[in-house]
Write a protein that holds these residues in place. Structure first.
Motif, short mmCIF file in Angstrom:
data_model
loop_
_atom_site.label_atom_id
_atom_site.label_comp_id
_atom_site.label_asym_id
_atom_site.label_seq_id
_atom_site.Cartn_x
_atom_site.Cartn_y
_atom_site.Cartn_z
N GLU A 57 0.82 -1.21 0.00
CA GLU A 57 0.00 0.00 0.00
C GLU A 57 0.85 1.25 0.00
OE1 GLU A 57 -2.69 -0.16 3.25
OE2 GLU A 57 -3.78 -1.92 2.50
N ASP A 58 2.11 1.12 0.46
CA ASP A 58 3.00 2.28 0.46
C ASP A 58 3.63 2.52 -0.90
OD1 ASP A 58 4.65 0.09 0.31
OD2 ASP A 58 5.79 0.54 2.12
N GLY A 59 3.30 1.65 -1.87
CA GLY A 59 3.85 1.79 -3.22
C GLY A 59 5.21 1.17 -3.38
N ASN A 60 5.74 0.55 -2.33
CA ASN A 60 7.07 -0.05 -2.37
C ASN A 60 6.98 -1.57 -2.47
OD1 ASN A 60 8.23 2.50 -2.01
ND2 ASN A 60 8.26 2.29 0.22
N PRO A 61 8.01 -2.19 -3.06
CA PRO A 61 8.02 -3.65 -3.12
C PRO A 61 8.33 -4.26 -1.77
CG PRO A 61 10.05 -2.76 -4.04
CD PRO A 61 9.17 -1.59 -3.72
N HIS A 62 7.75 -5.42 -1.50
CA HIS A 62 8.01 -6.17 -0.28
C HIS A 62 8.02 -7.65 -0.64
CE1 HIS A 62 7.13 -2.64 2.29
NE2 HIS A 62 6.20 -2.36 1.38
N PHE A 63 8.94 -8.40 -0.06
CA PHE A 63 8.95 -9.84 -0.29
C PHE A 63 7.64 -10.44 0.20
CE2 PHE A 63 13.70 -9.41 0.03
CZ PHE A 63 13.96 -9.78 -1.28
N LEU A 64 7.15 -11.45 -0.52
CA LEU A 64 6.04 -12.23 -0.01
C LEU A 64 6.49 -12.97 1.25
CD1 LEU A 64 4.64 -13.60 -3.39
CD2 LEU A 64 3.59 -11.87 -1.91
N PRO A 65 5.57 -13.30 2.14
CA PRO A 65 5.95 -13.83 3.47
C PRO A 65 6.95 -14.97 3.43
CG PRO A 65 3.61 -13.36 3.42
CD PRO A 65 4.11 -13.13 2.03
N GLU A 66 6.75 -15.94 2.52
CA GLU A 66 7.67 -17.09 2.50
C GLU A 66 9.09 -16.69 2.14
OE1 GLU A 66 6.52 -19.33 -1.49
OE2 GLU A 66 4.96 -17.95 -0.78
N TRP A 67 9.22 -15.70 1.24
CA TRP A 67 10.55 -15.24 0.84
C TRP A 67 11.15 -14.31 1.88
CZ3 TRP A 67 12.91 -17.75 -2.88
CH2 TRP A 67 12.14 -18.45 -3.81
N GLN A 68 10.31 -13.51 2.54
CA GLN A 68 10.79 -12.66 3.62
C GLN A 68 11.35 -13.51 4.76
OE1 GLN A 68 11.20 -9.43 3.80
NE2 GLN A 68 11.75 -9.30 5.95
N GLU A 69 10.66 -14.58 5.08
CA GLU A 69 11.11 -15.48 6.14
C GLU A 69 12.47 -16.08 5.78
OE1 GLU A 69 11.13 -17.85 9.61
OE2 GLU A 69 9.90 -16.11 9.05
N TYR A 103 19.60 -16.63 4.83
CA TYR A 103 19.95 -15.90 3.62
C TYR A 103 20.71 -16.77 2.62
CZ TYR A 103 21.59 -12.45 0.37
OH TYR A 103 21.83 -11.76 -0.79
N ASP A 104 21.51 -17.72 3.10
CA ASP A 104 22.25 -18.58 2.18
C ASP A 104 21.30 -19.36 1.27
OD1 ASP A 104 24.70 -17.73 3.10
OD2 ASP A 104 24.95 -19.38 4.52
N GLN A 159 20.27 -13.58 -5.78
CA GLN A 159 20.23 -12.12 -5.59
C GLN A 159 21.62 -11.53 -5.42
OE1 GLN A 159 19.62 -10.18 -1.78
NE2 GLN A 159 17.64 -9.45 -2.50
N ASP A 160 22.49 -12.23 -4.69
CA ASP A 160 23.80 -11.68 -4.34
C ASP A 160 24.62 -11.19 -5.53
OD1 ASP A 160 24.93 -11.02 -1.98
OD2 ASP A 160 26.11 -12.83 -1.74
N PRO A 161 24.67 -11.91 -6.65
CA PRO A 161 25.53 -11.47 -7.76
C PRO A 161 25.03 -10.28 -8.55
CG PRO A 161 25.12 -13.83 -7.85
CD PRO A 161 24.14 -13.25 -6.91
#
Length: 542
Positions: A399-411, A417-418, A426-428
């Protein structure tokens, strides 16, 4: 990002390497010899969308530690499906400078290169005619490039001919500071449960600082095996970040007086605090191992709950901080006002010089697609694709207009992170991310980092005018600087371990005497000239 990228290495080049460049390997293209555009460039329209035919671009990354794999990551496959561009990363297997030297000498540079922003090789390649000016490519093929780049940054990186050959990563121009949510990694941190147990004392004065370290040692010295009252950066041949720039920044010591650069080591408040650390060592409040510990060893000691206070950047112990927070938030580190001389801290945020620059060589098989690919990666769409992935699959627009990971990816991003990076790749994909967009998108930090990051926000200053003022390698001024840096590196530990304030004063005076004898005035005059040039380029008056 939860992982820090390694410190960039500076490549030193000699002019002799370029003597035969024009007669070997591929033939260089003249400035006015660019291929005709395959698509019509339209201002304000992303050029990459007009041509998505499959093509592979060879991209050299100058760091041997880089392990980017294009085919295995979901994010890179998304980018390839959109743009048609597949990247073949070329990575040096050993000495980075030798690999680059060989490519330059043989005129076998690949399509694109990412080098350290201050690499002397860039100027030499420009002189040898081995690189495309990005201005020329954007004018002919993709004016949208100017929509996604900073005019101030383009001017900053312009070479002597007035053209810009590389665009940076991690660069934030002074003109962009008002539009960005800034995270600051410099803070003085204490382990909160230990700090509260000793009464949450004021540590901003020398007396309060020493009393707090002593109280922590008295309370935990016997309870915690190998207890360390305060931890620092590693000592090197040229000094220690904790005692050099970090301490000077906390004390709010400016880098100029009346428009003139000066050595902040001459500041009386700084010298008083160095004497405070000398006293701390005399009192047994500085552990012997801090003079030999590596960064990895310090972080292991933090994880073992052995360290009370840290004159150290908070971004380097994020995994340990997260671990403490999950066990009990009260046991995590918090940022407090540490050493002070009465002035507000002056904490330098990211500068316009950034970290790396990406360039397009004259050997590029398709400079039109290359500049369009750079524009795409710098754009909002490309930044989302390379950092957050596919909308609807990996992320969503909130709603803020910004991207956010979906819950499973945020977790996964926060807790493993590995695995996250193995799946997404994402890292490269950091070479041309837009830091202004990303910092604003990530304004909400994990709760265990938020307090430390926000503590320094009121004290952030832009130090772009002090960037790239050091002399080029191989010059007389560079030799003077190296000699003085090495002199300081050998002097600093002696100051901290001096037996008395009188011995401290004698050692410091000897340093300044030797500094001057080595040519300090000549080095300072050179840096002053570069500083004044920078102020003029940036429109800054001090």
């Amino acid at each position: 990002m939860k992982k820090l990228l390694a410190i960039a290495l500076c490549t030193v080049m000699t002019a002799s390497l370029f003597a035969g460049c024009g007669g070997k390997g591929k033939e260089n293209k003249a400035e006015g010899d660019l291929p005709e555009a395959k698509t019509e460039a339209v201002a304000g329209e992303p050029g990459w969308k007009a041509d998505t035919e499959p093509i592979t671009l060879d991209w050299y990354i100058t760091y041997s530690w880089f392990n980017g794999m294009w085919d295995t990551g979901e994010f890179s496959q998304l980018i390839e499906s959109k743009t048609g561009i597949k990247v073949n990363f070329i990575i040096p297997s050993g000495n980075e400078s030798e690999k680059l030297n060989t490519m330059i000498a043989g005129n076998t540079l690949p399509d694109m290169l990412t080098l350290n922003a201050g690499d002397h090789a860039i100027k030499e390649m420009v002189k040898a005619g081995l690189l495309h000016p990005l201005n020329d490519l954007a004018d002919k093929y993709d004016p949208y490039f100017y929509d996604v780049t900073s005019e101030q940054t383009m001017k900053w990186f312009a070479q002597e001919d007035g053209k810009t050959y590389g665009y940076p990563n991690a660069s934030i121009a002074p003109e962009q500071y008002d539009d960005i949510h800034m995270d600051i990694y410099q803070s003085f941190n204490v382990k909160n449960d230990y700090y509260e147990a000793i009464g949450s004392p004021d540590m901003s004065t020398p007396e309060g600082f020493l009393n707090a370290l002593q109280a922590a040692k008295d309370m935990y010295g016997d309870q915690v095996d190998g207890f360390i009252p305060i931890g620092f950066h590693s000592f090197t041949d040229t000094g220690n970040f904790s005692f050099d720039s970090y301490l000077q920044d906390y004390l709010g010591i400016p880098k100029t007086k009346d428009g003139k650069l000066y050595d902040r080591r001459e500041d009386a408040g700084y010298q008083e605090w160095l004497k405070t650390f000398r006293k701390a060592n005399e009192m047994g409040l500085i552990a012997d191992n801090v003079f030999t510990d590596s960064r990895q060893q310090l972080e292991e000691e933090i994880a073992q709950k052995r360290v009370f206070a840290l004159l150290y950047q908070n971004c380097d112990f994020m995994p340990e901080q997260e671990m403490f927070w999950k066990e009990d938030p009260n046991t995590a580190y918090v940022a407090i006002q540490g050493p002070s001389s009465g002035s507000e801290p002056r904490l330098e945020g990211p500068s316009i010089s950034g970290w790396t620059v990406t360039l397009i060589s004259k050997n590029c098989k398709d400079p039109e697609r290359a500049i369009q690919f750079m524009s795409y990666l710098l754009s909002e769409e490309g930044s989302i694709d390379s950092f957050y992935g596919e909308i609807g699959k990996h992320c969503e627009i909130g709603e803020d207009g910004n991207p956010h990971f979906l819950p499973e990816w945020q977790e996964l991003y926060v807790n493993d992170y590995d695995s996250f990076n193995e799946k997404t790749g994402q890292d490269p994909l950091w070479m041309l991310r837009n830091p202004v967009l990303e910092k604003n998108w990530n304004a909400e930090q994990p709760v265990y980092l938020a307090q430390m990051y926000s503590w320094g926000l009121p004290y952030v200053v832009n130090g772009s005018q002090y960037s790239q003022i050091d002399p080029d390698a191989g010059t007389e001024e560079a030799e003077i600087k190296q000699d003085i840096d090495l002199l300081w590196g050998s002097t600093l530990p002696k100051l901290i371990t001096a037996a008395s304030d009188e011995e401290f004063d004698s050692l410091l005076q000897d340093f300044f005497t030797q500094r001057d004898a080595k040519g300090w005035d000549k080095l300072l005059a050179f840096q002053q000239g570069k500083y004044e040039e920078n102020c003029k380029k940036l429109g800054i008056s001090e």
